[in-house]
Design a protein around this motif. Structure first.
Motif, mmCIF file in Angstrom:
data_model
loop_
_atom_site.group_PDB
_atom_site.id
_atom_site.type_symbol
_atom_site.label_atom_id
_atom_site.label_comp_id
_atom_site.label_asym_id
_atom_site.label_seq_id
_atom_site.Cartn_x
_atom_site.Cartn_y
_atom_site.Cartn_z
ATOM 1 N N HIS A 77 -33.821 27.004 65.522
ATOM 2 C CA HIS A 77 -34.795 27.834 64.848
ATOM 3 C C HIS A 77 -34.818 29.210 65.072
ATOM 4 C CE1 HIS A 77 -39.300 27.871 63.481
ATOM 5 N NE2 HIS A 77 -38.569 28.663 62.679
ATOM 6 N N ASN A 92 -36.885 37.137 58.326
ATOM 7 C CA ASN A 92 -35.874 35.999 58.175
ATOM 8 C C ASN A 92 -36.446 34.931 59.049
ATOM 9 O OD1 ASN A 92 -32.990 35.286 58.909
ATOM 10 N ND2 ASN A 92 -33.236 35.178 56.653
ATOM 11 N N GLU A 93 -36.408 33.671 58.573
ATOM 12 C CA GLU A 93 -36.448 32.554 59.179
ATOM 13 C C GLU A 93 -35.570 31.391 58.975
ATOM 14 O OE1 GLU A 93 -40.075 29.258 60.428
ATOM 15 O OE2 GLU A 93 -40.499 30.801 58.863
ATOM 16 N N VAL A 94 -34.643 31.017 59.930
ATOM 17 C CA VAL A 94 -33.606 30.151 59.574
ATOM 18 C C VAL A 94 -33.879 28.797 60.499
ATOM 19 C CG1 VAL A 94 -31.220 29.777 59.667
ATOM 20 C CG2 VAL A 94 -32.023 32.075 59.145
ATOM 21 N N GLN A 95 -33.715 27.633 59.746
ATOM 22 C CA GLN A 95 -33.539 26.310 60.728
ATOM 23 C C GLN A 95 -32.279 25.795 60.238
ATOM 24 O OE1 GLN A 95 -37.442 24.874 58.887
ATOM 25 N NE2 GLN A 95 -37.844 24.474 60.932
ATOM 26 N N ARG A 96 -31.486 25.485 61.262
ATOM 27 C CA ARG A 96 -30.017 25.041 61.292
ATOM 28 C C ARG A 96 -30.130 23.432 61.471
ATOM 29 N NH1 ARG A 96 -25.932 23.744 64.251
ATOM 30 N NH2 ARG A 96 -27.049 24.679 66.021
ATOM 31 N N SER A 101 -28.463 24.327 56.375
ATOM 32 C CA SER A 101 -29.607 25.206 57.230
ATOM 33 C C SER A 101 -30.610 25.230 56.049
ATOM 34 C CB SER A 101 -28.777 26.380 57.560
ATOM 35 O OG SER A 101 -28.224 27.176 56.426
ATOM 36 N N ARG A 102 -31.763 25.664 56.457
ATOM 37 C CA ARG A 102 -32.974 26.070 55.485
ATOM 38 C C ARG A 102 -33.241 27.735 55.934
ATOM 39 N NH1 ARG A 102 -37.751 22.693 56.547
ATOM 40 N NH2 ARG A 102 -36.401 20.908 55.339
ATOM 41 N N GLU A 103 -33.263 28.569 55.066
ATOM 42 C CA GLU A 103 -33.330 29.977 55.388
ATOM 43 C C GLU A 103 -34.648 30.405 54.243
ATOM 44 O OE1 GLU A 103 -31.208 34.238 55.615
ATOM 45 O OE2 GLU A 103 -29.980 32.372 55.080
ATOM 46 N N ASN A 104 -35.590 31.342 55.140
ATOM 47 C CA ASN A 104 -36.635 31.875 54.414
ATOM 48 C C ASN A 104 -36.777 33.087 54.491
ATOM 49 O OD1 ASN A 104 -39.424 31.787 52.805
ATOM 50 N ND2 ASN A 104 -40.345 31.393 54.656
ATOM 51 N N ASN A 105 -36.794 34.076 53.635
ATOM 52 C CA ASN A 105 -37.006 35.642 53.752
ATOM 53 C C ASN A 105 -38.298 35.999 53.047
ATOM 54 O OD1 ASN A 105 -34.218 36.393 54.910
ATOM 55 N ND2 ASN A 105 -33.740 35.130 52.925
ATOM 56 N N THR A 212 -25.129 36.186 67.505
ATOM 57 C CA THR A 212 -24.783 35.423 66.488
ATOM 58 C C THR A 212 -23.495 35.344 65.914
ATOM 59 O OG1 THR A 212 -26.987 36.405 65.425
ATOM 60 C CG2 THR A 212 -25.527 35.391 63.512
#
Length: 276
Positions: A77, A92-96, A101-105, A212
């Motif tokens: 996360h 920017n929030e990423v859950q891998r 993966s789920r990304e929220n901007n 990254t």
């Protein structure tokens, strides 16, 4: 960017001066005393003065903030927040997960929290003195942030994240040059702008970096700590220290984030991270 985070240097200076460091450190201690900290002190302000103070303070903290978080239901996360001098933000929030993966901007603007006045002393409440709201384009509050000596405390609203029950510390970060010898692998690095004393009798600092890593090849990528070396401006090399959970193989066509530490003196100027 490094000069913008005086409060981090405060902690370092106080610890070094406690051990009888040089006069230079003592001068730094005076320069970064609580009277000179950039965080605003509680005071009674008009609405116009509050807005001006908010703009000035956020302007001083403009930059990138990031956290690599544990995740019970996912593999990783990551939260990355960018604050701009014009009081806008990008989050920017990423859950891998293992296979996806789920990304929220989110974008919007920063709004200062209206100080609460107590009847006893007619001064703003300390709980709201350094707080700001991250508001989306439609005016909805997405999260609350609060300035601290080590970065930003971020509290997502309940409907936004399963991690809303706890506050997340976002560290200020700065881009770092990478010399990458790996083919079909894109690696970017950011230096975490916070420090910790390793040994009080030897001014060696633990410097943290976020990497990254995007494995664009068709093969699984396995990195070892010995594959990463930090080189300073005098061409001295420093070995990497990586926690085991960050050394897991990276599947083909996937992106992962790792935290790497290097131990070197505070006077050293890091130049590049080499990937063998």
């Amino acid at each position: 960017m490094l000069n913008r985070y005086h409060l981090t240097l405060t902690t370092l200076t106080l610890l070094l001066s406690a051990c009888g460091q040089t006069e230079k450190h003592q001068e730094n201690q005076a320069a970064f005393s609580p009277e000179n900290q950039i965080l605003p002190k509680a005071q009674v302000l008009t609405k116009t003065e509050t807005a001006a103070s908010s703009t000035e303070t956020i302007g001083q903290w403009a930059g990138d903030f990031k956290a690599l978080l544990p995740c019970e239901r996912c593999e990783q996360h990551v939260i990355h927040l960018r604050l701009n001098e014009d009081q806008s933000f990008q989050l920017n929030e990423v859950q891998r997960f293992k296979q996806r993966s789920r990304e929220n901007n989110v974008t919007g603007h920063i709004q200062a929290v209206t100080p609460k006045i107590t009847s006893s002393n007619q001064e703003p409440s300390a709980s709201t003195a350094d707080q700001w709201l991250l508001q989306t384009q439609n005016g909805r509050t997405y999260a609350t942030i609060q300035l601290t000596a080590y970065g930003l405390e971020l509290h997502l609203q309940q409907q936004q994240s399963q991690h809303a029950a706890k506050k997340v510390l976002l560290h200020p970060v700065e881009n770092m040059q990478v010399s990458n010898a790996l083919k079909h692998v894109d690696i970017q690095a950011e230096q975490v702008q916070s420090v910790a004393i390793k040994e009080l009798n030897d001014p060696v600092i633990t410097h943290d970096y976020f990497l990254t890593i995007h494995n664009q090849s068709d093969q699984t990528l396995k990195l070892n700590a010995s594959d990463l070396i930090l080189v300073d401006q005098q061409y001295h090399e420093y070995a990497a220290v990586i926690e085991p959970e960050f050394l897991l193989p990276i599947p083909a066509q996937q992106k992962q984030w790792i935290k790497v530490s290097f131990h070197y003196p505070a006077s050293v100027q890091a130049d590049v991270i080499k990937i063998k």
